[in-house]
Design an enzyme around this catalytic site. Sequence first.
Site, PDB file in Angstrom:
ATOM      1  N   HIS A  22       0.828  -1.213   0.000  1.00  0.00           N
ATOM      2  CA  HIS A  22       0.000   0.000   0.000  1.00  0.00           C
ATOM      3  C   HIS A  22       0.860   1.260   0.000  1.00  0.00           C
ATOM      4  O   HIS A  22       1.953   1.280   0.574  1.00  0.00           O
ATOM      5  CB  HIS A  22      -0.911   0.019   1.230  1.00  0.00           C
ATOM      6  N   VAL A  68       3.674 -22.678  21.327  1.00  0.00           N
ATOM      7  CA  VAL A  68       3.940 -22.125  22.662  1.00  0.00           C
ATOM      8  C   VAL A  68       2.676 -22.287  23.491  1.00  0.00           C
ATOM      9  O   VAL A  68       1.594 -21.823  23.120  1.00  0.00           O
ATOM     10  CB  VAL A  68       4.360 -20.648  22.566  1.00  0.00           C
TER      11      VAL A  68
HETATM   12  C1  LIG Z   1      -8.038 -10.346   4.007  1.00  0.00           C
HETATM   13  C2  LIG Z   1      -6.735  -9.673   4.280  1.00  0.00           C
HETATM   14  C3  LIG Z   1      -6.163  -8.829   3.340  1.00  0.00           C
HETATM   15  C4  LIG Z   1      -4.956  -8.174   3.604  1.00  0.00           C
HETATM   16  N1  LIG Z   1      -4.364  -7.457   2.611  1.00  0.00           N
HETATM   17  C5  LIG Z   1      -3.185  -6.845   2.858  1.00  0.00           C
HETATM   18  C6  LIG Z   1      -2.522  -6.123   1.835  1.00  0.00           C
HETATM   19  O1  LIG Z   1      -2.939  -6.128   0.682  1.00  0.00           O
HETATM   20  N2  LIG Z   1      -1.389  -5.439   2.149  1.00  0.00           N
HETATM   21  C7  LIG Z   1      -0.910  -5.404   3.405  1.00  0.00           C
HETATM   22  O2  LIG Z   1       0.063  -4.695   3.640  1.00  0.00           O
HETATM   23  N3  LIG Z   1      -1.472  -6.137   4.391  1.00  0.00           N
HETATM   24  C8  LIG Z   1      -2.591  -6.863   4.141  1.00  0.00           C
HETATM   25  N4  LIG Z   1      -3.168  -7.617   5.104  1.00  0.00           N
HETATM   26  C9  LIG Z   1      -2.541  -7.682   6.414  1.00  0.00           C
HETATM   27  C10 LIG Z   1      -1.393  -8.695   6.467  1.00  0.00           C
HETATM   28  O3  LIG Z   1      -1.752  -9.890   5.848  1.00  0.00           O
HETATM   29  C11 LIG Z   1      -1.052  -8.937   7.932  1.00  0.00           C
HETATM   30  O4  LIG Z   1      -0.811  -7.702   8.537  1.00  0.00           O
HETATM   31  C12 LIG Z   1       0.172  -9.815   8.128  1.00  0.00           C
HETATM   32  O5  LIG Z   1       0.105 -10.967   7.343  1.00  0.00           O
HETATM   33  C13 LIG Z   1       0.282 -10.177   9.599  1.00  0.00           C
HETATM   34  O6  LIG Z   1       1.399 -10.974   9.767  1.00  0.00           O
HETATM   35  P1  LIG Z   1       1.727 -11.623  11.191  1.00  0.00           P
HETATM   36  O7  LIG Z   1       3.090 -12.175  11.048  1.00  0.00           O
HETATM   37  O8  LIG Z   1       1.436 -10.650  12.268  1.00  0.00           O
HETATM   38  O9  LIG Z   1       0.622 -12.757  11.371  1.00  0.00           O
HETATM   39  P2  LIG Z   1       0.561 -14.263  10.826  1.00  0.00           P
HETATM   40  O10 LIG Z   1       0.966 -14.350   9.409  1.00  0.00           O
HETATM   41  O11 LIG Z   1      -0.792 -14.786  11.176  1.00  0.00           O
HETATM   42  O12 LIG Z   1       1.668 -14.997  11.672  1.00  0.00           O
HETATM   43  C14 LIG Z   1       1.480 -15.323  13.029  1.00  0.00           C
HETATM   44  C15 LIG Z   1       2.053 -16.703  13.237  1.00  0.00           C
HETATM   45  O13 LIG Z   1       2.058 -16.999  14.619  1.00  0.00           O
HETATM   46  C16 LIG Z   1       1.831 -18.381  14.760  1.00  0.00           C
HETATM   47  N5  LIG Z   1       1.391 -18.654  16.132  1.00  0.00           N
HETATM   48  C17 LIG Z   1       0.246 -18.234  16.726  1.00  0.00           C
HETATM   49  N6  LIG Z   1       0.198 -18.674  17.993  1.00  0.00           N
HETATM   50  C18 LIG Z   1       1.327 -19.399  18.209  1.00  0.00           C
HETATM   51  C19 LIG Z   1       1.820 -20.128  19.312  1.00  0.00           C
HETATM   52  N7  LIG Z   1       1.147 -20.215  20.474  1.00  0.00           N
HETATM   53  N8  LIG Z   1       3.004 -20.770  19.167  1.00  0.00           N
HETATM   54  C20 LIG Z   1       3.713 -20.718  18.012  1.00  0.00           C
HETATM   55  N9  LIG Z   1       3.256 -20.043  16.918  1.00  0.00           N
HETATM   56  C21 LIG Z   1       2.085 -19.392  17.027  1.00  0.00           C
HETATM   57  C22 LIG Z   1       0.771 -18.648  13.711  1.00  0.00           C
HETATM   58  O14 LIG Z   1       0.682 -20.031  13.390  1.00  0.00           O
HETATM   59  C23 LIG Z   1       1.234 -17.777  12.567  1.00  0.00           C
HETATM   60  O15 LIG Z   1       2.017 -18.483  11.637  1.00  0.00           O
HETATM   61  C24 LIG Z   1      -4.344  -8.326   4.851  1.00  0.00           C
HETATM   62  C25 LIG Z   1      -4.906  -9.191   5.791  1.00  0.00           C
HETATM   63  C26 LIG Z   1      -6.054  -9.900   5.485  1.00  0.00           C
HETATM   64  C27 LIG Z   1      -6.586 -10.896   6.437  1.00  0.00           C
END
Ligand SMILES: Cc1cc2nc3c(=O)[nH]c(=O)nc-3n(C[C@H](O)[C@H](O)[C@H](O)COP(=O)(O)OP(=O)(O)OC[C@H]3O[C@@H](n4cnc5c(N)ncnc54)[C@H](O)[C@@H]3O)c2cc1C
Length: 507
Positions: free
Chosen positions: A50, A173
């Site tokens: 974005h 975890v």
């Molecule tokens: C529909 C949609 C559209 C989007 N479009 C965009 C876009 O176009 N551009 C943009 O910039 N952003 C976009 N986003 C946002 C973006 O996808 C997220 O901000 C980003 O993927 C978040 O990453 P994360 O690493 O925080 O979460 P995640 O990718 O969910 O990673 C978290 C990880 O933690 C692990 N986990 C959880 N609990 C535990 C535990 N107890 N022990 C070990 N592991 C654990 C999970 O298994 C997971 O793999 C979009 C999101 C969605 C849902």
Amino acid sequence: MVYDVVVIGAGVIGCHTARQLSRYKLKICLLEKHSDVASGTSSANSGIIHAGYDAEPGSLKAKFNVRGNKMMDQVARELDVPFKRIGSLVLAFNQDDMIKIKTLYERGLTNGVQGMEILTASQVREKEPNVSEETIGALYAPSAGIICPYELTISAAENAVENGVDIVLECEVKNIKVEGISFCGEDKTLYCNNRPLFDGDRLLYDNDRPLYSIATNQGEFKARYVVNCAGLYADTVAAMVGDTSFTVNSRKGEYILFDKRQGRIVNSVIFQTPTKMGKGILVTPTVDGNLLIGPNAVDINNKNDLSTTREGLDQVLRGAFKSVPGIDKRNIITSFAGLRAIPSTGDFIIGESRVAKGFINVAGIESPGLTAAPAIAEYVVEEILRNTGLKLIPRPGFNPLRRPVKRFRNMEEYELAGLIKENPLYGRIVCRCEKVSAAEIIDSIRRPAGARTLDGIKRRTRAGMGRCQGGFCTPRVMEILSQELDVPIDKITKSGGNSWMLAGRTK
Ligand SMILES: Cc1cc2nc3c(=O)[nH]c(=O)nc-3n(C[C@H](O)[C@H](O)[C@H](O)COP(=O)(O)OP(=O)(O)OC[C@H]3O[C@@H](n4cnc5c(N)ncnc54)[C@H](O)[C@@H]3O)c2cc1C
């Protein structure tokens, strides 16, 4: 072993944070409960980098969106991830939309977004001949781009491992203890030897650095610092150290993916004006040449529900047709859903927990978290961890470059001829739709943080991503996985756990 830092969650945020940490002389471990990195929200989203006009000025979302966007060329180059700055248009269909577009433009200026323009209807049609005739204008942002979200995640994980990070998969975890510290009382106050450690306002154990014991299904990991990047479950993980200052709820978004034949119906990312539920239904080419439409936005009380629904997909189609009426439904190849992690605070939560020293929350990372990931990682390491006392001594051997991936489909004939001479398996095509060779599949398994499942192969090579959706290549990919991992073929799974592909012999 006591790690300096344990990162929980191998999504785009956790993997980029681990990579950023690997620049320094530290012992780092990344824990992920699924069988592969990029298995959560980072695997199913719009893949848009974005521009940064959407986020509220002054918010963390705005700050890291704009910075992340600026960093993306270099990050994509270093990690060998295809990235295209194709620009975005927010279409206006009436005067109310035009007012919203002007607000977005002003916001973009405040946030530091460069190059935006408000276009007239004819200027829009010049760029995008297939948008609706109802379009009366648009906000154009040339700095927006498209990227493959799981490739951005996997490549960071690979590079982190190459630079010494340990990754432990299928490692959930379950509980975290702070050594010498226990939870007590109904108010969840932390006590150590009956002395309260947190008085509701500030930490009372500033001089002692706690040691975290992280209990998982694969034993205990100890760390001086913990970075909580657990996505939808970041609230659950934070609560393990007594931090209940926020919650994370889930908002589902459904998508429809089209064949590459539809990929050129638009040249840029086409948005409609956003609502309080999100950025609305978009129509975009993907970086691999498909067409993607979606997402809708439905608040759900379930952090695992990735089902698509008839109503949801109809809503997505209606929204997309409003922007681009000529999309041909016959070219749909699949649908999927992603779950946004909606924080109770309304903004990204990034900082040291108020109740646990050295425990960093990187939570509620909803959109634009993909765009923001490298900027968030930089901030978490260079500002937060540094300021909380983590010593960052540069590691001499750090290599920011991921070993490039050889892709049959992108090569010229003369290059291929040389490559096939070196390794004939580059000439054996396994996935005909996406032109993926056996050598690429083997390489994706042998790389650091390599593929272990069918989905892992799919995300790394695109085998099974094409029009037939794996109808032809799945058995061959399973054979290769079985040989490379040296496990019986009936132990190969789609995505780890019990997702077996074979139920038993037919004869
Ligand atoms: C529909 C949609 C559209 C989007 N479009 C965009 C876009 O176009 N551009 C943009 O910039 N952003 C976009 N986003 C946002 C973006 O996808 C997220 O901000 C980003 O993927 C978040 O990453 P994360 O690493 O925080 O979460 P995640 O990718 O969910 O990673 C978290 C990880 O933690 C692990 N986990 C959880 N609990 C535990 C535990 N107890 N022990 C070990 N592991 C654990 C999970 O298994 C997971 O793999 C979009 C999101 C969605 C849902």
